[in-house]
Design a protein around this motif. Structure first.
Motif, PDB file in Angstrom:
ATOM      1  N   ASP A   6       0.808  -1.223   0.000  1.00 48.33           N
ATOM      2  CA  ASP A   6       0.000   0.000   0.000  1.00 48.33           C
ATOM      3  C   ASP A   6       0.839   1.270   0.000  1.00 48.33           C
ATOM      4  OD1 ASP A   6      -2.151  -1.676   0.084  1.00 48.33           O
ATOM      5  OD2 ASP A   6      -2.536  -1.423   2.229  1.00 48.33           O
ATOM      6  N   TYR A  55       1.822  -9.003   7.371  1.00 53.10           N
ATOM      7  CA  TYR A  55       1.099  -7.745   7.196  1.00 53.10           C
ATOM      8  C   TYR A  55      -0.374  -8.018   6.886  1.00 53.10           C
ATOM      9  CZ  TYR A  55      -0.244  -3.346   4.862  1.00 53.10           C
ATOM     10  OH  TYR A  55      -0.878  -2.209   4.482  1.00 53.10           O
ATOM     11  N   THR A  56      -0.622  -8.968   6.000  1.00 50.71           N
ATOM     12  CA  THR A  56      -2.005  -9.317   5.633  1.00 50.71           C
ATOM     13  C   THR A  56      -2.739  -9.927   6.817  1.00 50.71           C
ATOM     14  OG1 THR A  56      -1.274  -9.723   3.366  1.00 50.71           O
ATOM     15  CG2 THR A  56      -3.412 -10.609   3.994  1.00 50.71           C
ATOM     16  N   ARG A 110      -3.585  -7.252   9.357  1.00 51.44           N
ATOM     17  CA  ARG A 110      -4.619  -6.341   8.867  1.00 51.44           C
ATOM     18  C   ARG A 110      -6.003  -6.974   8.922  1.00 51.44           C
ATOM     19  NH1 ARG A 110      -3.850  -4.349   2.858  1.00 51.44           N
ATOM     20  NH2 ARG A 110      -4.448  -6.529   2.521  1.00 51.44           N
ATOM     21  N   ARG A 111      -6.063  -8.261   8.636  1.00 54.38           N
ATOM     22  CA  ARG A 111      -7.371  -8.908   8.554  1.00 54.38           C
ATOM     23  C   ARG A 111      -7.846  -9.463   9.890  1.00 54.38           C
ATOM     24  NH1 ARG A 111      -7.437 -12.319   2.827  1.00 54.38           N
ATOM     25  NH2 ARG A 111      -7.130 -10.504   1.463  1.00 54.38           N
ATOM     26  N   CYS A 122      -4.465  -4.424  13.313  1.00 53.80           N
ATOM     27  CA  CYS A 122      -3.297  -3.585  13.595  1.00 53.80           C
ATOM     28  C   CYS A 122      -2.962  -2.669  12.427  1.00 53.80           C
ATOM     29  CB  CYS A 122      -2.084  -4.455  13.914  1.00 53.80           C
ATOM     30  SG  CYS A 122      -2.340  -5.481  15.388  1.00 53.80           S
ATOM     31  N   CYS A 123      -3.369  -3.056  11.212  1.00 50.62           N
ATOM     32  CA  CYS A 123      -3.107  -2.256  10.025  1.00 50.62           C
ATOM     33  C   CYS A 123      -4.425  -1.840   9.401  1.00 50.62           C
ATOM     34  CB  CYS A 123      -2.278  -3.051   9.009  1.00 50.62           C
ATOM     35  SG  CYS A 123      -0.680  -3.589   9.658  1.00 50.62           S
ATOM     36  N   ASN A 156      -7.547  -1.741   7.426  1.00 51.42           N
ATOM     37  CA  ASN A 156      -8.249  -2.796   6.705  1.00 51.42           C
ATOM     38  C   ASN A 156      -8.948  -2.200   5.500  1.00 51.42           C
ATOM     39  OD1 ASN A 156      -9.329  -5.200   5.977  1.00 51.42           O
ATOM     40  ND2 ASN A 156     -10.897  -5.260   7.608  1.00 51.42           N
TER      41      ASN A 156
END
Length: 480
Positions: free
Chosen positions: A239, A428-429, A432-433, A437-438, A440
């Motif tokens: 991203d 990371y994925t 996020r999911r 933490c990241c 979405n």
């Protein structure tokens, strides 16, 4: 009378042993300097031992058939060459008659081996205890027996990179590049990281980790290389600002035509002084021009034949992946003997190159207050340098096996670049999911340029909002 005879015998013996003891033995080889031999073939190294005081030793009338002198050859690393016997025995009589003898050896691994010749036994000197150095200036270079696969890889790899650079240039929208360059903080930050920090960092790493000058040169060449298209792919995955990434790749590829020769002429030649190898700078410049000019050709295609550029956009990502796989597989097969000599220092160097790129790229981007997407783009662009360009430049600039020896750190870094990124992307994925933490967000929504950049592009003559983000749309569209 007998006393006088004994005294005469003692004087002659003392004269002979004294002449030999005072450094009176020398060695000659019928090959000198650097001797290049093909791999996996038996070769004979011819030696001749002699006395400096020949008249004193050989003409005094004593029997020299029983006196033995032994010469031992010691390679700088025992595994490099395989000797049938490392010792050559001479009688003193054979030395006086200048008899030649041979050492039989073969080489499996490509590379350069320094041979040291020692006098390890001398019956003429009753005080002889330690080995005496005779000479250590003979270098044996083991080269490929056939260059067919090597030439195939260089030719195909060069053509693939040329075509891919043309296609990459065809995907560059001058308006998008201009929008990025209007506020060139990001490109300037990336340029400094890529062509100032990375060359200096790899030069220091090579000096600390490697003793071989060719390996230091290979790592340094990689540090001077531009960004590759793989950085665009991973910027997309994490991203980052894809427009900034593509712009930086284009700028660094063109700038490499001047920056790589500049760095290599400034520091590269010093690395090879001990190896007595000169970098052919004209070959280097020609190879860089042949790899960077296609970018300009691609931009012209974009302006004159946009339909061709649209067709090329569909194959850019898979074709770039194929190039990486080509150099990874064919390069490994072509240089497998060199890869077998890979040491832990090369693995550490590969990890350090990637880590320095990520850290310094992100640090400089944060220092100049770039946003998160731009920090990601600059960091990845600095770390993922174009190993294909570095590999081709080394192969075109140096002859074998020196080019193979210099390419080992490049291959090691290529090995170390993919797996950590794949692991990081999976984490990371997952974060996020599953953990939140990241952010979405779906990937296509996170990639277009900042809103203010898009608004500015709307006011450019003949441009639309769709055109402003077409590079992002192309790279993010899974159907392409």
């Amino acid at each position: 009378m007998q006393c006088w005879l004994l005294l005469l015998w003692w004087w002659c013996a003392h004269l002979v042993t004294g002449a030999v003891a005072k450094g009176g033995v020398y060695l000659e080889t019928f090959q000198s300097g650097v001797w290049k031999v093909p791999e996996d073939t038996l070769h004979n190294l011819t030696l001749s031992l002699g006395f400096n005081a020949t008249e004193v030793i050989c003409d005094h009338g004593s029997d020299l058939k029983e006196a033995q002198l032994v010469v031992t050859v010691v390679p700088d690393k025992e595994w490099k060459l395989d000797f049938v016997d490392t010792n050559v025995n001479f009688t003193a009589e054979e030395v006086c008659e200048e008899v030649n003898k041979s050492l039989t050896f073969s080489g499996y691994y490509w590379g350069v081996t320094r041979l040291t010749f020692l006098l390890t036994h001398n019956d003429l000197d009753p005080y002889f205890t330690n080995s005496t150095l005779l000479r250590d200036d003979l270098m044996i270079t083991v080269d490929r027996k056939s260059l067919t696969l090597d030439r195939f890889m260089i030719s195909c790899g060069s053509v693939l990179i040329l075509f891919n650079n043309i296609n990459m240039g065809a995907q560059l929208n001058p308006q998008i590049i201009w929008s990025v360059l209007r506020r060139p903080v990001g490109p300037v930050c990336g340029f400094i990281s890529q062509f100032a920090v990375m060359p200096a960092a790899t030069y220091v790493m090579g000096s600390l980790l490697f003793t071989d000058s060719l390996q230091r040169l290979g790592l340094f060449t990689l540090g001077c290389s531009p960004g590759g298209t793989s950085s665009n792919f991973w910027t997309l995955m994490f991203d980052g600002d894809i427009n900034l990434s593509i712009t930086m790749t284009a700028i660094s590829t063109v700038a490499a035509m001047g920056m790589m020769p500049l760095w290599l002429s400034a520091l590269g030649g010093k690395m090879l002084e001990d190896a007595k190898i000169k970098i052919p700078y004209m070959n280097l410049v020609i190879s860089l021009i042949s790899l960077t000019v296609p970018i300009t050709i691609g931009i012209i295609i974009r302006l004159k034949k946009p339909t061709w550029a649209d067709k090329g956009a569909k194959i850019l990502k898979p074709f770039s992946l194929c190039i990486l796989l080509f150099f990874f597989t064919v390069g490994s097969i072509n240089s497998y003997k060199i890869i077998l000599t890979m040491t832990w220092q090369m693995v550490v160097a590969g990890v350090m190159v990637m880590s320095c790129g990520y850290f310094f790229g992100a640090a400089f981007a944060k220092l100049v207050c770039l946003n998160k997407k731009q920090i990601i783009a600059v960091s990845i662009e600095t770390a993922l340098q174009n190993a294909g360009v570095a590999f081709v430049v080394v192969k075109l600039s140096l002859e074998t096996p020196y080019s193979d020896m210099a390419s080992v750190p490049i291959i090691a870094t290529l090995f170390m670049s993919g797996p950590p990124l794949i692991l990081a992307f999976l984490m990371y994925t997952l974060l996020r999911r599953c953990c939140g933490c990241c952010p979405n967000a779906h990937l296509p929504q996170a990639l277009p340029p900042a809103q203010e950049d898009t608004n500015e592009l709307k006011h450019l003559p003949g441009n639309t909002e769709g055109e402003a983000g077409e590079v992002s749309t192309f790279l993010s569209d899974p159907r392409k």
